[in-house]
Each structure stands twice: as structure tokens, then as C-alpha cells.
Design an enzyme around this catalytic site. Sequence first.
Site, mmCIF file in Angstrom:
data_model
loop_
_atom_site.group_PDB
_atom_site.id
_atom_site.type_symbol
_atom_site.label_atom_id
_atom_site.label_comp_id
_atom_site.label_asym_id
_atom_site.label_seq_id
_atom_site.Cartn_x
_atom_site.Cartn_y
_atom_site.Cartn_z
ATOM 1 N N CYS A 11 -2.079 -40.006 -37.616
ATOM 2 C CA CYS A 11 -1.853 -38.800 -36.819
ATOM 3 C C CYS A 11 -1.111 -39.214 -35.549
ATOM 4 O O CYS A 11 -0.565 -40.313 -35.483
ATOM 5 C CB CYS A 11 -3.150 -38.033 -36.532
ATOM 6 S SG CYS A 11 -4.293 -38.802 -35.378
ATOM 7 N N ASN A 14 -4.251 -41.067 -32.855
ATOM 8 C CA ASN A 14 -5.309 -41.816 -33.526
ATOM 9 C C ASN A 14 -6.653 -41.685 -32.814
ATOM 10 O O ASN A 14 -7.433 -42.617 -32.762
ATOM 11 C CB ASN A 14 -4.918 -43.292 -33.692
ATOM 12 C CG ASN A 14 -5.828 -44.067 -34.634
ATOM 13 O OD1 ASN A 14 -6.093 -45.242 -34.411
ATOM 14 N ND2 ASN A 14 -6.307 -43.443 -35.693
ATOM 15 N N CYS A 16 -8.197 -38.121 -32.971
ATOM 16 C CA CYS A 16 -8.806 -36.886 -33.502
ATOM 17 C C CYS A 16 -8.791 -36.853 -35.031
ATOM 18 O O CYS A 16 -9.791 -37.123 -35.683
ATOM 19 C CB CYS A 16 -8.100 -35.644 -32.947
ATOM 20 S SG CYS A 16 -8.281 -35.411 -31.162
ATOM 21 N N ARG A 17 -7.657 -36.509 -35.609
ATOM 22 C CA ARG A 17 -7.572 -36.254 -37.042
ATOM 23 C C ARG A 17 -7.683 -37.504 -37.903
ATOM 24 O O ARG A 17 -8.476 -37.545 -38.851
ATOM 25 C CB ARG A 17 -6.275 -35.518 -37.382
ATOM 26 C CG ARG A 17 -6.186 -34.144 -36.754
ATOM 27 C CD ARG A 17 -4.818 -33.540 -36.904
ATOM 28 N NE ARG A 17 -3.848 -34.248 -36.061
ATOM 29 C CZ ARG A 17 -2.544 -34.017 -36.073
ATOM 30 N NH1 ARG A 17 -2.041 -33.125 -36.896
ATOM 31 N NH2 ARG A 17 -1.740 -34.685 -35.263
ATOM 32 N N SER A 18 -6.868 -38.512 -37.619
ATOM 33 C CA SER A 18 -6.880 -39.678 -38.506
ATOM 34 C C SER A 18 -8.186 -40.471 -38.435
ATOM 35 O O SER A 18 -8.681 -40.912 -39.475
ATOM 36 C CB SER A 18 -5.652 -40.570 -38.295
ATOM 37 O OG SER A 18 -5.554 -41.045 -36.980
ATOM 38 N N ASP A 132 -3.783 -29.995 -35.025
ATOM 39 C CA ASP A 132 -4.271 -31.013 -34.103
ATOM 40 C C ASP A 132 -5.343 -30.412 -33.200
ATOM 41 O O ASP A 132 -5.045 -29.610 -32.321
ATOM 42 C CB ASP A 132 -3.115 -31.551 -33.259
ATOM 43 C CG ASP A 132 -3.490 -32.799 -32.481
ATOM 44 O OD1 ASP A 132 -4.698 -33.048 -32.294
ATOM 45 O OD2 ASP A 132 -2.576 -33.520 -32.045
#
Length: 164
Positions: A11, A14, A16-18, A132
Site C-alpha cells: 500500500c 505500509n 494501514c491496509r497492507s 485508504d
Amino acid sequence: MDHNVRVLFVCLGNICRSPMAEAVMRKLVAEKGLEERIAVDSAGTGDWHIGREPHEGTRGVLDAHGITYVGMKARQVIPQDAADFHYIVCMDRKNLKDAHEMMESALGQQAAGKLFTFMELIPGRGVPDVPDPYYEGNFDYVYELVDEGCHALLDKIKADMGWS
């Protein structure tokens, strides 16, 4: 420990999402007893959060679902990732483009099929990108997408590898 399959989630920062996807996928891999066969990591295309733990929103959602993120620290995508990982799963189209450019020198002919967007795993959701939550604050919705997509990715890996 030599893993048959290495997965990298990507993401922007690095945090939040990933890392959410990394933590969820690690839990699924462990539940299926595949820790010796599948390694999971995450990285960001940006460099401003290097060394930081996951965002408090991500940590909160993972805590609520009993999923550990202990020891996870943000890092940036590097060209070597192209050679080291079999599946490079980008959380949105912009990060797919950026990750491809960052790894282009190392990708060569390996690029085909190796990099793809997370939402390609769950096309029925009808959205092209995982939003995001750093900007949107929708960590619970992102978790729903991540959980569903990680199950689909594990099924894909098992099918690709011929594992039952």
C-alpha cells in the site's frame, strides 16, 4: 526456513491496509497449518512511515478480531522484492503502478501475473481499489474487504500450487 510461496502486500505508507492484510493472511496461513509453506510480508511505496508500527485504526480492528501484529514495522518496497516474492498484491491501482515502477529493473519477464491489485481477488465487490482508511477512517469496511480477499488469495495459492 524455506517457504514455497512468498506473498507481499503493498500500500502507500505500509501502516494501514497492507499490514492489515499481512496480519490477516498470517492468521489464515497459521490456521491452515501452512506456516512452513507460505511466508507473508508487507511494504509501502512511500518512505515516510519506515520503522513505524501499524496505524492505531489498523491495530484496533486487528485487536477486535484477535489478530496479532506484534513485531510488524513499516518498510518500503525495494527492487529485490520482485525476485523474492511470488505474489505481490497491491491495495490499489496507483500503488500497483508505483510498485511496478519501483521494481521494474528487477522484474524483467517475471512481471506477468506476479503483481496485481487486491480487489482482483474479489471482483464481486465491484470496487477497483481498497480504500485508504488513513484518509477515510473506514477501518472496519477495509477489514471486511481484506478478510474476504485474503481467503480468496489463500484459495488461489492452494490452487496454483496444487495443494488440497
